[in-house]
Design a protein around this motif. Structure first.
Motif, PDB file in Angstrom:
ATOM      1  N   GLU A 270       0.837  -1.200   0.000  1.00  0.00           N
ATOM      2  CA  GLU A 270       0.000   0.000   0.000  1.00  0.00           C
ATOM      3  C   GLU A 270       0.870   1.247   0.000  1.00  0.00           C
ATOM      4  O   GLU A 270       1.958   1.261   0.588  1.00  0.00           O
ATOM      5  CB  GLU A 270      -0.921  -0.007   1.224  1.00  0.00           C
ATOM      6  CG  GLU A 270      -1.979  -1.096   1.168  1.00  0.00           C
ATOM      7  CD  GLU A 270      -2.991  -0.973   2.297  1.00  0.00           C
ATOM      8  OE1 GLU A 270      -2.670  -0.326   3.316  1.00  0.00           O
ATOM      9  OE2 GLU A 270      -4.102  -1.523   2.159  1.00  0.00           O
ATOM     10  N   MET A 307      -5.622   6.030  -0.517  1.00  0.00           N
ATOM     11  CA  MET A 307      -5.639   4.611  -0.181  1.00  0.00           C
ATOM     12  C   MET A 307      -6.793   3.889  -0.882  1.00  0.00           C
ATOM     13  O   MET A 307      -6.626   2.780  -1.403  1.00  0.00           O
ATOM     14  CB  MET A 307      -5.753   4.442   1.332  1.00  0.00           C
ATOM     15  CG  MET A 307      -5.468   3.030   1.805  1.00  0.00           C
ATOM     16  SD  MET A 307      -3.769   2.534   1.494  1.00  0.00           S
ATOM     17  CE  MET A 307      -2.919   3.533   2.718  1.00  0.00           C
ATOM     18  N   LYS A 308      -7.957   4.521  -0.902  1.00  0.00           N
ATOM     19  CA  LYS A 308      -9.117   3.910  -1.564  1.00  0.00           C
ATOM     20  C   LYS A 308      -8.860   3.718  -3.053  1.00  0.00           C
ATOM     21  O   LYS A 308      -9.240   2.701  -3.639  1.00  0.00           O
ATOM     22  CB  LYS A 308     -10.355   4.774  -1.340  1.00  0.00           C
ATOM     23  CG  LYS A 308     -10.896   4.730   0.083  1.00  0.00           C
ATOM     24  CD  LYS A 308     -12.082   5.677   0.243  1.00  0.00           C
ATOM     25  CE  LYS A 308     -12.606   5.665   1.671  1.00  0.00           C
ATOM     26  NZ  LYS A 308     -13.707   6.645   1.865  1.00  0.00           N
ATOM     27  N   ARG A 311      -6.575   0.729  -3.526  1.00  0.00           N
ATOM     28  CA  ARG A 311      -7.260  -0.543  -3.286  1.00  0.00           C
ATOM     29  C   ARG A 311      -8.252  -0.869  -4.393  1.00  0.00           C
ATOM     30  O   ARG A 311      -8.392  -2.023  -4.797  1.00  0.00           O
ATOM     31  CB  ARG A 311      -7.959  -0.495  -1.930  1.00  0.00           C
ATOM     32  CG  ARG A 311      -6.978  -0.491  -0.765  1.00  0.00           C
ATOM     33  CD  ARG A 311      -7.676  -0.240   0.565  1.00  0.00           C
ATOM     34  NE  ARG A 311      -6.717  -0.260   1.672  1.00  0.00           N
ATOM     35  CZ  ARG A 311      -6.998   0.127   2.909  1.00  0.00           C
ATOM     36  NH1 ARG A 311      -8.217   0.580   3.197  1.00  0.00           N
ATOM     37  NH2 ARG A 311      -6.080   0.077   3.849  1.00  0.00           N
ATOM     38  N   ALA A 315      -5.191  -3.093  -6.061  1.00  0.00           N
ATOM     39  CA  ALA A 315      -5.222  -4.270  -5.189  1.00  0.00           C
ATOM     40  C   ALA A 315      -6.451  -5.143  -5.430  1.00  0.00           C
ATOM     41  O   ALA A 315      -6.337  -6.361  -5.614  1.00  0.00           O
ATOM     42  CB  ALA A 315      -5.156  -3.834  -3.730  1.00  0.00           C
ATOM     43  N   ALA A 316      -7.645  -4.545  -5.435  1.00  0.00           N
ATOM     44  CA  ALA A 316      -8.872  -5.337  -5.529  1.00  0.00           C
ATOM     45  C   ALA A 316      -8.946  -6.184  -6.800  1.00  0.00           C
ATOM     46  O   ALA A 316      -9.295  -7.373  -6.731  1.00  0.00           O
ATOM     47  CB  ALA A 316     -10.098  -4.427  -5.416  1.00  0.00           C
ATOM     48  N   TYR A 319      -6.667  -9.121  -6.270  1.00  0.00           N
ATOM     49  CA  TYR A 319      -7.223 -10.056  -5.289  1.00  0.00           C
ATOM     50  C   TYR A 319      -8.329 -10.908  -5.923  1.00  0.00           C
ATOM     51  O   TYR A 319      -8.411 -12.119  -5.686  1.00  0.00           O
ATOM     52  CB  TYR A 319      -7.781  -9.300  -4.083  1.00  0.00           C
ATOM     53  CG  TYR A 319      -6.735  -8.890  -3.071  1.00  0.00           C
ATOM     54  CD1 TYR A 319      -5.850  -9.823  -2.528  1.00  0.00           C
ATOM     55  CD2 TYR A 319      -6.636  -7.566  -2.643  1.00  0.00           C
ATOM     56  CE1 TYR A 319      -4.890  -9.439  -1.602  1.00  0.00           C
ATOM     57  CE2 TYR A 319      -5.680  -7.183  -1.712  1.00  0.00           C
ATOM     58  CZ  TYR A 319      -4.805  -8.120  -1.193  1.00  0.00           C
ATOM     59  OH  TYR A 319      -3.857  -7.754  -0.282  1.00  0.00           O
ATOM     60  N   LEU A 349     -10.697  -9.648   2.759  1.00  0.00           N
ATOM     61  CA  LEU A 349     -10.077  -8.371   2.404  1.00  0.00           C
ATOM     62  C   LEU A 349     -10.930  -7.566   1.432  1.00  0.00           C
ATOM     63  O   LEU A 349     -11.000  -6.337   1.518  1.00  0.00           O
ATOM     64  CB  LEU A 349      -8.692  -8.612   1.799  1.00  0.00           C
ATOM     65  CG  LEU A 349      -7.573  -8.971   2.785  1.00  0.00           C
ATOM     66  CD1 LEU A 349      -6.323  -9.381   2.032  1.00  0.00           C
ATOM     67  CD2 LEU A 349      -7.271  -7.794   3.701  1.00  0.00           C
ATOM     68  N   ILE A 350     -11.580  -8.270   0.490  1.00  0.00           N
ATOM     69  CA  ILE A 350     -12.383  -7.533  -0.492  1.00  0.00           C
ATOM     70  C   ILE A 350     -13.832  -7.381  -0.036  1.00  0.00           C
ATOM     71  O   ILE A 350     -14.658  -6.822  -0.756  1.00  0.00           O
ATOM     72  CB  ILE A 350     -12.337  -8.211  -1.881  1.00  0.00           C
ATOM     73  CG1 ILE A 350     -12.947  -9.615  -1.848  1.00  0.00           C
ATOM     74  CG2 ILE A 350     -10.913  -8.247  -2.401  1.00  0.00           C
ATOM     75  CD1 ILE A 350     -12.980 -10.293  -3.219  1.00  0.00           C
TER      76      ILE A 350
END
Length: 482
Positions: A270, A307-308, A311, A315-316, A319, A349-350
């Motif tokens: 992150e 951060m949002k 993600r 990241a999302a 994932y 996490l998601i």
């Protein structure tokens, strides 16, 4: 045949003996019969496994330090100096620390105590030896004979077999069809060895050469994608990751699990929001109408948005892709504990409240006397907003007297081997108990079953166990309290 052509063929054959190479994030126990029953040896194995698989630098450093401590204690004062497993895993520790001379010395001691482990030890020595040997090959091809000889000598200091042996193998192997599998393995392993050594350009070249010949190999696709991700080539990496599931039907479950892990390993950390926050606060303070509280609130929103965005956009999607790979693998091997554990973690996490609970419950059915398994179920209920069930499973985890931790599991055509620890979590000796382990095939059929007695364990103590099961087709395990 020219010298250069001979050298090229040798490089392929040298690594061809390594059937299934490992990346830095993959763990594999010994492929030979070694006893890890002693608690110090077993603890060392668990620390090495954790150090190999973790994404976190600080945890890896701590796990390696702990592995160093318990394995050296095992051979120095723990009475395990004649146990080849202690030396074998000490060699694996040295390898993770890039101390190849130390690894070779420890492997030599392990081999003297367990000659039947020769093939496995040779396999690991080749993994360490190939990069050094290939430096010699490059120097030879460039006409730098002195440098080549120096590299070959260094290689032989790590891997004792003579280089001349591989030159003799080169000519018949170049055209003999019976070496087709070895050549395929060789191409794959060259890429993986460079990958593990973080020689990115060489690894990319190796993966591309391999995929040109075998375009459907999901492990190679994932390996190349992971390097692209490391290099910041996110579009290239994303395109390759999406190819993985195009080949899921023809892939083995183990390949899909490895691909999923590669996707996870390539997710960047992150972003550090501190610079963004500092810049925001400096700018906002110029506005004299804003209070300190208002500045803090507005800048907190800026860092939250950063951060949002990370993600949501980076990241999302990764994932979700890893989850799809795990799902495809679990459709073929539904009881693989690590895949269930990782998939449950991804769903949590998601925020996928619909899928997380069934997977967590499947995990707990496989590994019911483990606090991390029970924590997954508690977390699943928490995500669903069920406080009573969350508290119930946290209480169950806290009330465990003896925890079961499986550290090693290997299988072949004849059967399987499983090892781990029983740990007394309480401040007084535990009562004797028993656990029944079942060994399963890909369909979930029980191939073999063994009852393991758990003796009284001193407060906060451990008791190592090791089981062997006979039967073809074993791919997974589960257990229950007897």
């Amino acid at each position: 045949m020219t010298v250069n052509r001979t050298v090229a063929v040798i490089v392929a054959l040298v690594v061809g003996a390594v059937a299934q190479p490992l990346t830095a994030q993959q763990w594999e126990g010994a492929r030979c019969d070694l006893s890890t029953k002693h608690y110090l040896v077993n603890s060392g194995v668990l620390y090495l496994k954790s150090a190999t698989e973790t994404k976190f630098v600080d945890k890896r450093a701590k796990d390696l330090k702990d592995a160093d401590k318990v394995l050296h204690e095992a051979v120095a004062t723990g009475g395990q100096e004649k146990n080849p497993a202690a030396w074998y895993y000490l060699a694996r520790y040295y390898a993770l620390q890039n101390d190849l001379a130390g690894a070779d010395s420890a492997f030599t001691k392990a081999l003297a105590l367990a000659p039947t482990c020769k093939d496995d030890i040779d396999r690991w020595r080749r993994i360490f030896w190939v990069p050094v040997f290939n430096e010699g090959v490059k120097a030879w091809q460039a006409g730098n004979t002195d440098s080549a000889i120096a590299s070959f000598r260094r290689a032989n200091a790590i891997y004792k077999d003579s280089s001349a042996k591989y030159f003799k193998l080169a000519v018949p192997a170049a055209s003999d069809p019976k070496f087709a599998k070895e050549k395929r393995d060789a191409m794959f392993n060259v890429a993986r060895v460079y990958h593990a050594a973080q020689r990115w350009d060489d690894a990319v070249s190796g993966y591309k050469d391999y995929l040109a010949a075998y375009p459907s190999d999901v492990q190679a696709i994932a390996g190349l994608a992971a390097i692209y991700s490391h290099q910041g080539k996110r579009d290239d990496a994303g395109a390759l990751y999406n190819q993985i599931l195009d080949h899921a039907d023809s892939a083995e479950a183990t390949d899909l699990f490895a691909a999923a892990q590669a996707v996870l390993n390539a997710i960047p950390n992150e972003p550090d929001t501190a610079p963004v926050g500092s810049k925001c606060r400096a700018e906002k303070r110029r506005n004299k109408t804003l209070t300190v509280r208002q500045v803090a609130t507005q800048c907190a929103a800026v860092t939250d948005d950063t951060m949002k965005a990370f993600r949501a956009s980076i990241a999302a999607p990764r994932y979700r892709l890893a989850a799809r790979a795990y799902e495809a693998g679990l459709a073929k091997d539904p009881y693989y504990r690590e895949a269930l554990y990782n998939l449950g973690g991804i769903y949590y996490l998601i925020g996928d409240s619909a899928k997380v609970l069934p997977v967590a419950q499947r995990l707990a059915a496989v590994d019911p006397l483990n606090r991390t398994s029970l924590a997954k179920v508690a977390g699943a209920w928490q995500l669903r907003g069920n406080k009573d069930s969350t508290l119930y499973y946290l209480t169950v985890a806290d009330s465990l007297t003896v925890e079961v931790t499986v550290g090693t599991f290997t299988s072949d055509e004849q059967g399987a081997k499983l090892g781990g620890l029983f740990t007394n979590l309480k401040a007084k000796p535990s009562a004797p108990a028993a656990v029944t382990f079942e060994f399963l095939n890909a369909k979930g059929d029980v191939i073999a079953s063994q009852k393991q007695d758990v003796p009284t364990i001193e407060a906060s103590g451990n008791h190592a166990f090791e089981l062997k099961a006979a039967g073809a087709g074993i791919v997974a395990w589960r257990y229950r309290k007897s």
